[in-house]
Each structure stands twice: as structure tokens, then as C-alpha cells.
Design a protein around this motif. Sequence first.
Motif, PDB file in Angstrom:
ATOM      1  N   MET A  77       0.821  -1.214   0.000  1.00 35.34           N
ATOM      2  CA  MET A  77       0.000   0.000   0.000  1.00 35.34           C
ATOM      3  C   MET A  77       0.854   1.263   0.000  1.00 35.34           C
ATOM      4  N   HIS A  78       1.932   1.247   0.758  1.00 35.27           N
ATOM      5  CA  HIS A  78       2.817   2.413   0.801  1.00 35.27           C
ATOM      6  C   HIS A  78       3.473   2.652  -0.558  1.00 35.27           C
ATOM      7  N   LEU A  79       3.843   1.590  -1.245  1.00 34.78           N
ATOM      8  CA  LEU A  79       4.430   1.750  -2.579  1.00 34.78           C
ATOM      9  C   LEU A  79       3.407   2.334  -3.551  1.00 34.78           C
ATOM     10  N   VAL A  80       2.153   1.926  -3.413  1.00 33.08           N
ATOM     11  CA  VAL A  80       1.096   2.505  -4.250  1.00 33.08           C
ATOM     12  C   VAL A  80       0.909   3.977  -3.910  1.00 33.08           C
ATOM     13  N   ASP A  81       0.864   4.295  -2.630  1.00 36.02           N
ATOM     14  CA  ASP A  81       0.674   5.688  -2.205  1.00 36.02           C
ATOM     15  C   ASP A  81       1.820   6.582  -2.673  1.00 36.02           C
ATOM     16  N   GLU A  82       3.002   6.015  -2.791  1.00 40.42           N
ATOM     17  CA  GLU A  82       4.157   6.779  -3.265  1.00 40.42           C
ATOM     18  C   GLU A  82       4.218   6.878  -4.785  1.00 40.42           C
ATOM     19  N   GLY A  83       3.283   6.221  -5.476  1.00 37.24           N
ATOM     20  CA  GLY A  83       3.247   6.261  -6.929  1.00 37.24           C
ATOM     21  C   GLY A  83       4.253   5.342  -7.596  1.00 37.24           C
ATOM     22  N   ARG A  84       4.811   4.406  -6.850  1.00 34.93           N
ATOM     23  CA  ARG A  84       5.812   3.480  -7.408  1.00 34.93           C
ATOM     24  C   ARG A  84       5.184   2.184  -7.900  1.00 34.93           C
ATOM     25  N   LEU A  85       3.888   2.060  -7.684  1.00 30.32           N
ATOM     26  CA  LEU A  85       3.178   0.829  -7.984  1.00 30.32           C
ATOM     27  C   LEU A  85       1.702   1.190  -8.130  1.00 30.32           C
ATOM     28  N   GLU A  86       0.975   0.424  -8.950  1.00 28.78           N
ATOM     29  CA  GLU A  86      -0.470   0.607  -9.090  1.00 28.78           C
ATOM     30  C   GLU A  86      -1.156  -0.702  -8.718  1.00 28.78           C
ATOM     31  N   TRP A  87      -2.336  -0.584  -8.126  1.00 31.84           N
ATOM     32  CA  TRP A  87      -3.087  -1.783  -7.790  1.00 31.84           C
ATOM     33  C   TRP A  87      -3.420  -2.601  -9.040  1.00 31.84           C
ATOM     34  N   SER A  88      -3.564  -1.927 -10.165  1.00 28.26           N
ATOM     35  CA  SER A  88      -3.935  -2.601 -11.412  1.00 28.26           C
ATOM     36  C   SER A  88      -2.738  -3.181 -12.159  1.00 28.26           C
ATOM     37  N   ASP A  89      -1.518  -2.950 -11.678  1.00 25.89           N
ATOM     38  CA  ASP A  89      -0.337  -3.498 -12.338  1.00 25.89           C
ATOM     39  C   ASP A  89      -0.390  -5.024 -12.340  1.00 25.89           C
ATOM     40  N   SER A  90       0.102  -5.613 -13.418  1.00 28.18           N
ATOM     41  CA  SER A  90       0.166  -7.072 -13.511  1.00 28.18           C
ATOM     42  C   SER A  90       1.445  -7.588 -12.859  1.00 28.18           C
ATOM     43  N   LEU A  91       1.349  -8.771 -12.285  1.00 28.45           N
ATOM     44  CA  LEU A  91       2.541  -9.433 -11.751  1.00 28.45           C
ATOM     45  C   LEU A  91       3.615  -9.531 -12.824  1.00 28.45           C
ATOM     46  N   ARG A  92       3.204  -9.694 -14.085  1.00 28.46           N
ATOM     47  CA  ARG A  92       4.161  -9.814 -15.184  1.00 28.46           C
ATOM     48  C   ARG A  92       4.982  -8.542 -15.414  1.00 28.46           C
ATOM     49  N   ALA A 119      -3.704  -5.978  -6.922  1.00 31.75           N
ATOM     50  CA  ALA A 119      -4.906  -5.966  -6.085  1.00 31.75           C
ATOM     51  C   ALA A 119      -5.460  -7.368  -5.893  1.00 31.75           C
ATOM     52  N   GLU A 120      -5.420  -8.178  -6.951  1.00 26.60           N
ATOM     53  CA  GLU A 120      -5.915  -9.550  -6.840  1.00 26.60           C
ATOM     54  C   GLU A 120      -5.042 -10.386  -5.913  1.00 26.60           C
ATOM     55  N   LEU A 121      -3.760 -10.159  -5.928  1.00 31.33           N
ATOM     56  CA  LEU A 121      -2.869 -10.874  -5.017  1.00 31.33           C
ATOM     57  C   LEU A 121      -3.153 -10.472  -3.568  1.00 31.33           C
ATOM     58  N   VAL A 122      -3.328  -9.192  -3.324  1.00 34.16           N
ATOM     59  CA  VAL A 122      -3.567  -8.696  -1.966  1.00 34.16           C
ATOM     60  C   VAL A 122      -4.877  -9.236  -1.389  1.00 34.16           C
ATOM     61  N   THR A 123      -5.874  -9.434  -2.242  1.00 36.21           N
ATOM     62  CA  THR A 123      -7.203  -9.857  -1.770  1.00 36.21           C
ATOM     63  C   THR A 123      -7.465 -11.355  -1.954  1.00 36.21           C
ATOM     64  N   HIS A 124      -6.473 -12.106  -2.379  1.00 33.53           N
ATOM     65  CA  HIS A 124      -6.638 -13.545  -2.620  1.00 33.53           C
ATOM     66  C   HIS A 124      -7.729 -13.819  -3.652  1.00 33.53           C
ATOM     67  N   THR A 125      -7.813 -12.983  -4.675  1.00 33.54           N
ATOM     68  CA  THR A 125      -8.801 -13.187  -5.739  1.00 33.54           C
ATOM     69  C   THR A 125      -8.124 -13.410  -7.088  1.00 33.54           C
ATOM     70  N   SER A 126      -6.875 -13.848  -7.073  1.00 35.54           N
ATOM     71  CA  SER A 126      -6.096 -14.016  -8.298  1.00 35.54           C
ATOM     72  C   SER A 126      -6.500 -15.241  -9.104  1.00 35.54           C
ATOM     73  N   LEU A 184      -9.674   0.855  -0.458  1.00 41.62           N
ATOM     74  CA  LEU A 184      -8.512   0.022  -0.790  1.00 41.62           C
ATOM     75  C   LEU A 184      -9.010  -1.324  -1.310  1.00 41.62           C
ATOM     76  N   PRO A 185      -8.170  -2.105  -1.975  1.00 44.21           N
ATOM     77  CA  PRO A 185      -8.628  -3.410  -2.472  1.00 44.21           C
ATOM     78  C   PRO A 185      -9.214  -4.260  -1.345  1.00 44.21           C
ATOM     79  N   HIS A 186     -10.380  -4.824  -1.611  1.00 42.44           N
ATOM     80  CA  HIS A 186     -11.057  -5.658  -0.627  1.00 42.44           C
ATOM     81  C   HIS A 186     -12.004  -6.603  -1.360  1.00 42.44           C
ATOM     82  N   VAL A 187     -12.441  -7.629  -0.674  1.00 47.31           N
ATOM     83  CA  VAL A 187     -13.368  -8.584  -1.256  1.00 47.31           C
ATOM     84  C   VAL A 187     -14.360  -9.003  -0.177  1.00 47.31           C
ATOM     85  N   ALA A 188     -15.628  -9.131  -0.557  1.00 46.49           N
ATOM     86  CA  ALA A 188     -16.653  -9.559   0.390  1.00 46.49           C
ATOM     87  C   ALA A 188     -16.508 -11.045   0.687  1.00 46.49           C
TER      88      ALA A 188
END
Length: 336
Positions: free
Chosen positions: A95-110, A122-129, A254-258
Motif C-alpha cells: 500500500m505504501h508503494l502505491v501511495d508513493e506512486g511506485r506501484l499501481e493496484w492494477s499493475d500485472s505481476l508480469r 490488487a488480486e494478489l492482496v485480496t486472494h482473488t487471483s 482500498l482493495p477488498h473482497v466480500a
Amino acid sequence: MQMQALFRLVLCAALLALPTLASSDDATPASVHRKLESAFADWLTAQGTSGIMASGVFGADGTWNVDLYNDTADGVIRSGDLASVSKSITAICVMHLVDEGRLEWSDSLRDFVSPAPDVTVAELVTHTSGLAPDVTQLAMLGWLGQTTARNGHFSAQVLDLVNARPTQTGTRGAYEYNNENYALLGLVIEDVTGMSYFDACRDLLDLPASIHPGDRAGVFQPWGGLASDPNGYLTFLQTHFGPGSRVANDPFALPHVALGGGAYYGMGMVFRPFQDGHNFWHFGALCFPGRLNIGSFAVIWEGKVSVIALYDACLDGDAMGSLDMALSAAVYGKRP
């Protein structure tokens, strides 16, 4: 059984029909500490184990009061394995890297490692990958206690095993708790920062000095291999999930899942809107019979009372639920 990474959805910390946190003399920080410690002591006795706990309580004057409880044979407060509670540190680091603009939640692992599945941060953080089945459940048995991992952990080996799987058995977009997700986030952090996972997160978050890679489980760092004394993790919990924190102000931003029943998973914790704020909690366990058997429970109620409990046993869901209920009742009082 290895690490109990299939997270048990124990919801009683937020499901009990409990009153608002009391403001009477009976709810002074000293009184709340005593009730929590008594509840923990009774639970440890019922489970036939030992443990340590730190609790933090906000007083009426706004000061944060911390107390430590020790039920170990030698009476020494020491570091304990956080197990899957470590995931909260990884998520906040991302989250801190995203807030600093060094990373985006939508970035791909690739974008950071290759070859790799095309799943988002975001999918990795929420276990929805959709990554599954969890290869770590077997691999960790062989990795426990090793020290030859790259940058101190086996995330690169997890990626190799994920890439070797011919198909993923999970459903992308659906919650499926899997250690692989957080192992891969460790590689993302390293690529973005050019540092090892732990060094990067220690510096980004100004982690308390007592938080460190575990002596026995350190090769699992990003997903379950950090250790801390109770006060160190409690400080992290209060800083990043307490009043005024980025997460507590609006976890839905922030990324979340129900998860169902009004509960959600996000930032390495289960959470639920509750009364004056949100409750956040997570269990952890490392289960290696004859080698390492420990458990952990982190919880913060409405930003007002927080606990980290570390205990010397790998327990089932019923035992975890009884701890959750006992500590919740100590904070809020018994149901009428």
C-alpha cells in the motif's frame, strides 16, 4: 499438517450482539487489560498451552495504554512467530508503494517478474487471483528451517512452482485464501524497491526493531515468516489499523473482497464495519508436528482496543473461535 493457510473465517469478534465499548469506571484501561488477560489465561489453560499477549487500550484522556501478559514457563517476554499475521505487514508495505506512486493496484505481476501469471497486485492482496491449489502447503514442510533462500525467503521458488502448474484451479475474482499470493507480492516489493523484501518493508514502514524474520520460519517471510515480540507488532497494528490510519479511515477505498455475512478481506486482515468504526482481525498458525506448532491472533476493535496473542500450539477452528469470543466478551461485556 503444515501451515494452516486455509484461513478459518472466525467472525465472532464482530458478530456478537454486544453493546458499545463502555465508558464507565469499569472500562478504564487497567480494568480492560485485566479482563483481557484473565480471558486469555483461562483460554490457555483450557487449551493446555502457554503464550504471551500485548493489549492496547485508549483511555478517556486519549492516551494509549499498553500492557504485556506472559504465561510462559521461564517468564521471559520474547519474540514469537506471527505466522499468517505477517501478511498484514506485506499488504501495508505494498500500500505504501502505491501511495508513493511506485506501484499501481492494477499493475500485472508480469510487470515485475517473468514468466508469471497475468494477475494484478490488487488480486494478489485480496486472494482473488485465481491461483490454486496452494503449493506452499506441501513445500513448506521441506523449506522449514532452511537458510539458503534468495533474499532470505522462498518466494522465487513459489513462483517457479506456480509457473510449472499447467492450469490454475481457482476462479479469478473469487476469494480463495492462498499463501502463493503473498509470496508473489514479496517479489513485487523487491523488484520495485531494489531491496530485499524485509529490508524494504522495514524502511518503508519504519517497523519496530523487534519485528524481524523468524528464526525457524523466516523463509516464509512475505506470507507467514515474520516474528515479533508482542509490543512490536501491537505498535504496527495500532499505527496502520488504528484511529486516523489510512486503512481504518476507509478500508473500502482500498482493495477488498466480500466474504459474506458483512465481513471483508483487505490489507492482509479480515474486517467488518462495526458500531463506531471497523473491527480488523486475523489468525495465523504454523503446524509442523514435532518441529514447530504455534498460533497467533491479532485484533483491533473500533480502533479503541487492540490485542496480539502468540501461543505455543497449533489449534483447530473451534479453539480459535473460543479465543475470539473470550477476548471480545472481555472488551464489550457479556451478552444480555
